[in-house]
Scaffold this motif. Structure first.
Motif, PDB file in Angstrom:
ATOM      1  N   HIS A 122     -10.218 -34.395  32.001  1.00 17.29           N
ATOM      2  CA  HIS A 122     -10.462 -33.671  33.258  1.00 17.29           C
ATOM      3  C   HIS A 122      -9.467 -32.520  33.413  1.00 17.29           C
ATOM      4  O   HIS A 122      -9.840 -31.395  33.766  1.00 17.29           O
ATOM      5  CB  HIS A 122     -10.345 -34.660  34.419  1.00 17.29           C
ATOM      6  CG  HIS A 122     -10.029 -34.062  35.742  1.00 17.29           C
ATOM      7  ND1 HIS A 122     -10.968 -33.431  36.523  1.00 17.29           N
ATOM      8  CD2 HIS A 122      -8.860 -34.004  36.449  1.00 17.29           C
ATOM      9  CE1 HIS A 122     -10.408 -33.011  37.655  1.00 17.29           C
ATOM     10  NE2 HIS A 122      -9.125 -33.337  37.610  1.00 17.29           N
ATOM     11  N   GLN A 123      -8.211 -32.790  33.125  1.00 19.00           N
ATOM     12  CA  GLN A 123      -7.185 -31.755  33.239  1.00 19.00           C
ATOM     13  C   GLN A 123      -7.393 -30.650  32.208  1.00 19.00           C
ATOM     14  O   GLN A 123      -7.215 -29.457  32.517  1.00 19.00           O
ATOM     15  CB  GLN A 123      -5.805 -32.389  33.073  1.00 19.00           C
ATOM     16  CG  GLN A 123      -5.475 -33.423  34.136  1.00 19.00           C
ATOM     17  CD  GLN A 123      -4.339 -34.342  33.741  1.00 19.00           C
ATOM     18  OE1 GLN A 123      -3.633 -34.087  32.763  1.00 19.00           O
ATOM     19  NE2 GLN A 123      -4.153 -35.429  34.474  1.00 19.00           N
ATOM     20  N   LEU A 124      -7.783 -31.032  30.997  1.00 21.25           N
ATOM     21  CA  LEU A 124      -8.000 -30.035  29.940  1.00 21.25           C
ATOM     22  C   LEU A 124      -9.195 -29.140  30.252  1.00 21.25           C
ATOM     23  O   LEU A 124      -9.141 -27.923  30.021  1.00 21.25           O
ATOM     24  CB  LEU A 124      -8.200 -30.746  28.599  1.00 21.25           C
ATOM     25  CG  LEU A 124      -6.952 -31.442  28.031  1.00 21.25           C
ATOM     26  CD1 LEU A 124      -7.325 -32.319  26.843  1.00 21.25           C
ATOM     27  CD2 LEU A 124      -5.907 -30.419  27.615  1.00 21.25           C
ATOM     28  N   LEU A 125     -10.267 -29.722  30.787  1.00 24.26           N
ATOM     29  CA  LEU A 125     -11.419 -28.907  31.199  1.00 24.26           C
ATOM     30  C   LEU A 125     -10.994 -27.915  32.275  1.00 24.26           C
ATOM     31  O   LEU A 125     -11.356 -26.725  32.223  1.00 24.26           O
ATOM     32  CB  LEU A 125     -12.540 -29.805  31.718  1.00 24.26           C
ATOM     33  CG  LEU A 125     -13.717 -29.086  32.401  1.00 24.26           C
ATOM     34  CD1 LEU A 125     -14.453 -28.171  31.416  1.00 24.26           C
ATOM     35  CD2 LEU A 125     -14.690 -30.097  33.018  1.00 24.26           C
ATOM     36  N   SER A 126     -10.220 -28.368  33.245  1.00 26.31           N
ATOM     37  CA  SER A 126      -9.769 -27.495  34.330  1.00 26.31           C
ATOM     38  C   SER A 126      -8.895 -26.364  33.811  1.00 26.31           C
ATOM     39  O   SER A 126      -9.044 -25.203  34.223  1.00 26.31           O
ATOM     40  CB  SER A 126      -9.018 -28.322  35.380  1.00 26.31           C
ATOM     41  OG  SER A 126      -9.852 -29.333  35.926  1.00 26.31           O
ATOM     42  N   LEU A 127      -7.991 -26.680  32.887  1.00 24.34           N
ATOM     43  CA  LEU A 127      -7.143 -25.638  32.298  1.00 24.34           C
ATOM     44  C   LEU A 127      -7.976 -24.644  31.499  1.00 24.34           C
ATOM     45  O   LEU A 127      -7.718 -23.432  31.540  1.00 24.34           O
ATOM     46  CB  LEU A 127      -6.085 -26.275  31.394  1.00 24.34           C
ATOM     47  CG  LEU A 127      -4.948 -27.026  32.096  1.00 24.34           C
ATOM     48  CD1 LEU A 127      -4.108 -27.796  31.080  1.00 24.34           C
ATOM     49  CD2 LEU A 127      -4.063 -26.071  32.889  1.00 24.34           C
ATOM     50  N   ALA A 128      -8.972 -25.134  30.786  1.00 25.26           N
ATOM     51  CA  ALA A 128      -9.838 -24.257  29.996  1.00 25.26           C
ATOM     52  C   ALA A 128     -10.603 -23.281  30.882  1.00 25.26           C
ATOM     53  O   ALA A 128     -10.934 -22.166  30.462  1.00 25.26           O
ATOM     54  CB  ALA A 128     -10.802 -25.085  29.157  1.00 25.26           C
ATOM     55  N   LYS A 129     -10.871 -23.693  32.117  1.00 24.65           N
ATOM     56  CA  LYS A 129     -11.606 -22.842  33.053  1.00 24.65           C
ATOM     57  C   LYS A 129     -10.692 -21.920  33.859  1.00 24.65           C
ATOM     58  O   LYS A 129     -11.162 -21.148  34.686  1.00 24.65           O
ATOM     59  CB  LYS A 129     -12.413 -23.725  34.012  1.00 24.65           C
ATOM     60  CG  LYS A 129     -13.631 -24.369  33.379  1.00 24.65           C
ATOM     61  CD  LYS A 129     -14.722 -23.343  33.064  1.00 24.65           C
ATOM     62  CE  LYS A 129     -15.266 -22.734  34.318  1.00 24.65           C
ATOM     63  NZ  LYS A 129     -16.328 -21.732  34.046  1.00 24.65           N
ATOM     64  N   GLY A 130      -9.373 -22.016  33.631  1.00 28.67           N
ATOM     65  CA  GLY A 130      -8.451 -21.118  34.304  1.00 28.67           C
ATOM     66  C   GLY A 130      -7.710 -21.720  35.480  1.00 28.67           C
ATOM     67  O   GLY A 130      -6.911 -21.026  36.129  1.00 28.67           O
ATOM     68  N   ALA A 131      -7.941 -23.007  35.774  1.00 29.64           N
ATOM     69  CA  ALA A 131      -7.184 -23.680  36.829  1.00 29.64           C
ATOM     70  C   ALA A 131      -5.805 -24.056  36.289  1.00 29.64           C
ATOM     71  O   ALA A 131      -5.493 -23.825  35.121  1.00 29.64           O
ATOM     72  CB  ALA A 131      -7.942 -24.911  37.329  1.00 29.64           C
TER      73      ALA A 131
END
Length: 362
Positions: free
Chosen positions: A249-258
């Protein structure tokens, strides 16, 4: 044998040694679960950490063959108030002490876990050392304060090679950042054809598997310590339906710029209330994380918040409708914990089915 747990702030806890008679340094965290200590010990997300169990009696039902969440434990230490060395359960095959000795993990019993939990809640997670040596406390504190926390936990716990769990259903590429066996169990019992790949697998290597969907697993540590995974997600996002759990979940968010940040003491236990925003329903969830996606970083990323923690309002789930991706911070496979959120696996497979149907009619 006497053992000591010493914290970087100078706190010294003296108790009885359980497990290995060795010395280990780690980040001291607490878990609020009433049961499930075997699953906690074997959860790869605890790599590099010394776990304090808040429930006062641990070990009373022993250790069994079936409840492991990984091939071997990766925790750096185990702390309990009272250790039961004569367990009673029909599935019991060994004691907690025997398990810890088997994997060279030091533990300590007979300490004030209530005090430790209150200290961590007030000051945040602290580095600690469990030792059976008689070295002066001042010397051990100096060693502890000079030590650095691990940053390579994911590479330590991830599979080193690709392997499959064949099925007749949708093919899922499960990216292993420290995946619990519970995730694989949930997918296989739904008939999925699961291919498990290492944490540093590239987007091109995943494409060669020809998956129908991608699962990003849980795992230990700071998500920013796994930049290759963030890049892989950016490269492949939108090509396949994607479901992320915990670190995923955290990696997806970082990949999206969060952005993500370290929490004061994290969420660890099987009794964490989470609100699903679309329905207003509250789920009791199993969690184990020390980092969270920051709310202020979501704007402009294309992500929509779907779940929040009712304890501290932190983000517990996001979705990217445009790219058929969603993730949750908690563990829908539980183990240990409630199975209330198992429906998320069904939502993921339903998303895959709709994507395949749309592709057929395109």
């Amino acid at each position: 044998m006497r053992a000591r747990l010493i914290l970087e702030d100078g706190t010294v806890c003296v108790g009885k040694a359980i497990g290995a008679t060795s010395e280990s340094i780690g980040e001291v965290v607490f878990n609020t679960g009433l049961t499930g200590y075997q699953e906690v010990i074997s959860d790869p997300s605890y790599c590099g950490q010394i776990v304090v169990m808040t429930y006062p009696l641990v070990g009373n039902y022993g250790i069994n063959r079936d409840d492991f969440e990984s091939v071997r434990p990766f925790i750096h230490g185990f702390v309990v108030r009272e250790h039961c060395d004569v367990p009673s359960n029909w599935r019991n095959s060994k004691t907690l002490d025997e398990l810890l000795k088997m994997y060279d993990i030091p533990g300590i019993a007979g300490v004030d876990t209530r005090m430790l939990t209150r200290k961590i809640r007030h000051f945040g997670t602290l580095r600690g050392i469990i030792t059976t040596s008689e070295a002066p406390a001042e010397e051990l504190i100096a060693t502890l304060q000079a030590s650095k926390l691990m940053t390579d936990q994911v590479s330590r716990v991830s599979t080193k090679s690709v392997f499959s769990s064949p099925g007749n259903g949708h093919r899922i590429a499960l990216v292993d950042f420290g995946s619990k066996h519970g995730i694989l169990r949930e997918l296989t019992k739904r008939g999925c054809d699961v291919v498990v790949v290492p944490y540093n697998t590239t987007a091109e290597e995943i494409r060669r598997i020809e998956p129908d969907g991608i699962m990003l697993s849980n795992g230990p540590g700071d998500p920013k310590d796994v930049p290759e995974a963030i890049q892989m997600i950016r490269d492949i996002l939108g090509e396949y339906p994607l479901f992320g759990i915990c670190l995923g979940h955290q990696l997806l968010s970082l990949a999206k710029g969060a952005d993500t940040q370290k929490m004061k003491f994290g969420h660890r236990g099987g009794n964490q209330p989470v609100k699903e925003l679309t329905t207003g329903r509250t789920y009791i969830t199993s969690q184990n994380h020390g980092y969270a996606v920051t709310a202020e970083s979501i704007e402009g990323t294309g992500l929509e918040v779907t779940h929040i923690s009712l304890n501290d309002d932190t983000i517990e789930g996001v979705r990217d409708v445009a790219n058929r991706a969603f993730s949750v911070q908690y563990h829908p496979e539980a183990a240990p914990g409630p199975y209330d959120s198992g429906y998320l696996f069904d939502q993921f497979l339903d998303m895959i089915a709709k994507a395949k149907e749309a592709k057929t009619h395109a």
